[in-house]
Design a protein around this motif. Structure first.
Motif, short mmCIF file in Angstrom:
data_model
loop_
_atom_site.label_atom_id
_atom_site.label_comp_id
_atom_site.label_asym_id
_atom_site.label_seq_id
_atom_site.Cartn_x
_atom_site.Cartn_y
_atom_site.Cartn_z
N VAL A 1 3.75 11.96 -16.17
CA VAL A 1 3.62 11.01 -15.06
C VAL A 1 4.10 11.64 -13.76
O VAL A 1 3.49 11.42 -12.69
N THR A 2 5.16 12.41 -13.82
CA THR A 2 5.66 13.08 -12.62
C THR A 2 4.61 14.02 -12.05
O THR A 2 4.43 14.12 -10.83
N GLY A 3 3.92 14.73 -12.93
CA GLY A 3 2.85 15.63 -12.46
C GLY A 3 1.73 14.87 -11.76
O GLY A 3 1.23 15.30 -10.71
N VAL A 4 1.33 13.73 -12.33
CA VAL A 4 0.27 12.92 -11.73
C VAL A 4 0.69 12.41 -10.36
O VAL A 4 -0.07 12.46 -9.37
N LEU A 5 1.93 11.91 -10.27
CA LEU A 5 2.40 11.36 -8.99
C LEU A 5 2.58 12.45 -7.94
O LEU A 5 2.35 12.21 -6.74
N THR A 6 2.97 13.64 -8.35
CA THR A 6 3.06 14.76 -7.41
C THR A 6 1.68 15.10 -6.85
O THR A 6 1.53 15.39 -5.65
N TYR A 7 0.67 15.04 -7.69
CA TYR A 7 -0.70 15.29 -7.24
C TYR A 7 -1.13 14.24 -6.21
O TYR A 7 -1.73 14.56 -5.18
N LEU A 8 -0.83 12.96 -6.49
CA LEU A 8 -1.18 11.89 -5.55
C LEU A 8 -0.46 12.05 -4.21
O LEU A 8 -1.04 11.79 -3.15
N ALA A 9 0.81 12.47 -4.27
CA ALA A 9 1.56 12.70 -3.03
C ALA A 9 0.93 13.83 -2.22
O ALA A 9 0.87 13.77 -0.98
N SER A 10 0.47 14.86 -2.91
CA SER A 10 -0.19 15.98 -2.22
C SER A 10 -1.46 15.51 -1.53
O SER A 10 -1.77 15.93 -0.39
N PRO B 1 5.10 10.03 1.03
CA PRO B 1 4.83 11.08 0.03
C PRO B 1 5.98 12.06 -0.14
O PRO B 1 6.18 12.59 -1.23
N ILE B 2 6.72 12.30 0.97
CA ILE B 2 7.87 13.20 0.85
C ILE B 2 8.89 12.63 -0.14
O ILE B 2 9.50 13.36 -0.93
N CYS B 3 9.08 11.32 -0.09
CA CYS B 3 9.99 10.64 -1.03
C CYS B 3 9.54 10.89 -2.46
O CYS B 3 10.36 11.13 -3.35
N THR B 4 8.24 10.84 -2.69
CA THR B 4 7.71 11.09 -4.04
C THR B 4 8.00 12.51 -4.48
O THR B 4 8.38 12.74 -5.64
N PHE B 5 7.86 13.49 -3.59
CA PHE B 5 8.16 14.88 -3.93
C PHE B 5 9.63 15.06 -4.29
O PHE B 5 9.98 15.74 -5.27
N VAL B 6 10.50 14.45 -3.48
CA VAL B 6 11.94 14.58 -3.72
C VAL B 6 12.30 14.02 -5.10
O VAL B 6 13.05 14.63 -5.87
N PHE B 7 11.75 12.86 -5.42
CA PHE B 7 12.06 12.26 -6.71
C PHE B 7 11.51 13.10 -7.86
O PHE B 7 12.14 13.23 -8.91
N SER B 8 10.32 13.65 -7.67
CA SER B 8 9.72 14.45 -8.74
C SER B 8 10.61 15.63 -9.11
O SER B 8 10.82 15.92 -10.29
N ILE B 9 11.15 16.29 -8.10
CA ILE B 9 12.06 17.40 -8.37
C ILE B 9 13.31 16.90 -9.08
O ILE B 9 13.80 17.50 -10.04
N PHE B 10 13.82 15.77 -8.62
CA PHE B 10 15.05 15.23 -9.21
C PHE B 10 14.86 14.83 -10.66
O PHE B 10 15.68 15.14 -11.53
N GLY C 1 0.81 -1.22 0.00
CA GLY C 1 0.00 0.00 0.00
C GLY C 1 0.83 1.26 0.00
O GLY C 1 0.38 2.31 0.48
N SER C 2 2.07 1.21 -0.52
CA SER C 2 2.98 2.36 -0.52
C SER C 2 2.89 3.13 -1.83
O SER C 2 2.99 2.56 -2.91
N LEU C 3 2.69 4.47 -1.69
CA LEU C 3 2.69 5.31 -2.88
C LEU C 3 4.08 5.39 -3.49
O LEU C 3 4.23 5.49 -4.71
N ALA C 4 5.12 5.35 -2.64
CA ALA C 4 6.49 5.41 -3.14
C ALA C 4 6.79 4.21 -4.04
O ALA C 4 7.46 4.32 -5.07
N VAL C 5 6.27 3.04 -3.64
CA VAL C 5 6.52 1.83 -4.44
C VAL C 5 5.78 1.92 -5.77
O VAL C 5 6.33 1.61 -6.83
N ILE C 6 4.52 2.35 -5.71
CA ILE C 6 3.76 2.47 -6.96
C ILE C 6 4.34 3.57 -7.84
O ILE C 6 4.27 3.53 -9.07
N THR C 7 4.95 4.60 -7.20
CA THR C 7 5.64 5.65 -7.96
C THR C 7 6.79 5.05 -8.76
O THR C 7 6.98 5.31 -9.95
#
Length: 382
Positions: free
Chosen positions: A156-165, A263-272, A98-104
């Motif tokens: 895809v990065t935009g979609v995942l950033t929205y999910l993290a938010s 979700p913070i992990c997802t944000f960090v990756f999105s920027i990277f 159930g991890s968003l980071a894994v699905i990211t």
């Protein structure tokens, strides 16, 4: 009796002279044969040292391109198989954890797989021969495929950033840290393997012209396939994402109350990932804008032409990229010599020896025909 003896003596003398004459003819024939063989050998050596001129004699663009595309296809096929396997494993792990980071991470592997398939299609399209409507061929298909891959990454990065938010705003979710750690470790290993497969080694020096005494040029840029480069950027981005997922998984495993790390992990990756795509996007746009690719300095190319004997000036020099490693050149060269074909041969040879060029077009002109106020003959700005 005396008459008979005289006739016999005369016959013997005549026979002896005939044998001497025959031996002399045989010797002359043998000498002439040796001379002919030596002359043919010398002519063959001269021909080998100075082959008949052809405008593409010094170009290895076709051979290099075929070898490069074959290598790119092989690497992308292997990477696609690995992507399919690990993507299924991560989706299964996400369903349990159930991890968003894994699905990211799984989503980005899916994007990588899509990118690899687009790249394979664009490589197949780029290998098609030129037509009367596409006289340069389909080389730009590779660039368009890489651009499409980058656009997909951004979407895809935009979609995942929205999910993290949404997870930050609504933290009512549970994470199985154990499954998350196992899945992220597998993802790190998979992305390391993908990065190694898709990495392009610098081997530009091995593609110089090696005819006769020509040395490998020190100024040729290392070759880079746009499709492989885009795939490598994806793999590196996913590698860092997997590492960050592993870090957040370890944090949640030891401190379950810090599940906000997911979700913070997802944000960090999105920027990277957005940062890693900027360089390749810039190079893609340079190609589409008919710019000069990396490794080609306008002044260095012009200086190389001017270094050829009897060349007085160079103007209307153009360098433009068909792909990231396929550059075309055209120029007007002024000279007062009558042997324009020799100048053309010398310039073509000098350029092909020192630069990896797809094609060269040189127009020979007289120095008297130059006009200082011609717009097309002006030196471009830096």
């Amino acid at each position: 009796m005396a008459t008979k003896k005289g006739l016999e003596r005369a016959c013997l003398v005549s026979e002896r002279d005939t044998k001497k004459y025959s031996l002399a003819l045989d010797r002359m024939s043998w000498l002439q044969k040796n001379l002919n063989e030596e002359r043919q050998q010398q002519e063959a050596e001269v021909t080998e040292a100075n082959p008949a001129y052809h405008c593409h004699n010094y170009s290895q663009a076709y051979e290099i391109r075929k070898r490069e595309q074959h290598q790119a296809r092989r690497k992308l096929c292997v990477a696609s198989v690995i992507c399919i396997f690990f993507m299924i494993a991560e989706i299964t792990g996400e369903y349990i954890a159930g991890s968003l980071a894994v699905i990211t991470d799984a989503a980005h592997i899916l994007v990588d797989l899509t990118s690899f398939l687009i790249s394979l299609f664009s490589l197949w399209l780029a290998s098609k021969p030129p037509t009367k409507h596409l006289t340069f061929g389909w080389h730009r298909a590779e660039i368009l495929g890489a651009l499409m891959s980058m656009i997909i990454v951004w979407m895809v990065t935009g979609v995942l950033t929205y999910l993290a938010s949404m997870r930050l705003l609504h933290p009512n979710y549970n994470i199985d840290a154990t499954v998350m750690v196992i899945t992220s470790v597998c993802a790190v290993l998979a992305n390391i393997l993908l990065s190694l497969i898709l990495h392009q080694t610098s081997h530009g020096h091995s593609h110089g012209a090696h005819r006769g005494h020509m040395a490998a040029p020190a100024e040729k840029p290392a070759l880079s396939n746009a499709s492989l480069r885009a795939a490598f950027v994806h793999a590196i981005g996913d590698l860092f994402q997997s590492i960050s997922v592993l870090i957040s998984a370890l944090i949640i495993f030891f401190k379950p109350e810090y599940k906000i790390a997911d979700p913070i992990c997802t944000f960090v990756f999105s920027i990277f990932v957005l940062a890693t795509t900027i360089t390749i996007l810039r190079d893609i746009l340079i190609v589409l804008m008919e710019g000069t690719s990396k490794g080609f300095a306008y002044d260095a190319v012009k200086a190389r032409i001017l270094a050829v004997e009897k060349v007085e000036s160079v103007h209307n020099l153009h360098l433009w990229s068909l792909t990231m490693n396929q550059t075309a050149l055209s120029a007007h060269v002024a000279t007062d010599t009558m042997d324009s074909q020799k100048i053309l041969r010398d310039i073509t040879q000098a350029l092909f020896e020192h630069f990896s060029l797809h094609s060269i077009t040189i127009q020979i002109e007289s120095g008297e025909d130059q006009k200082r106020d011609c717009v097309f003959c002006q030196e471009p700005r830096d």
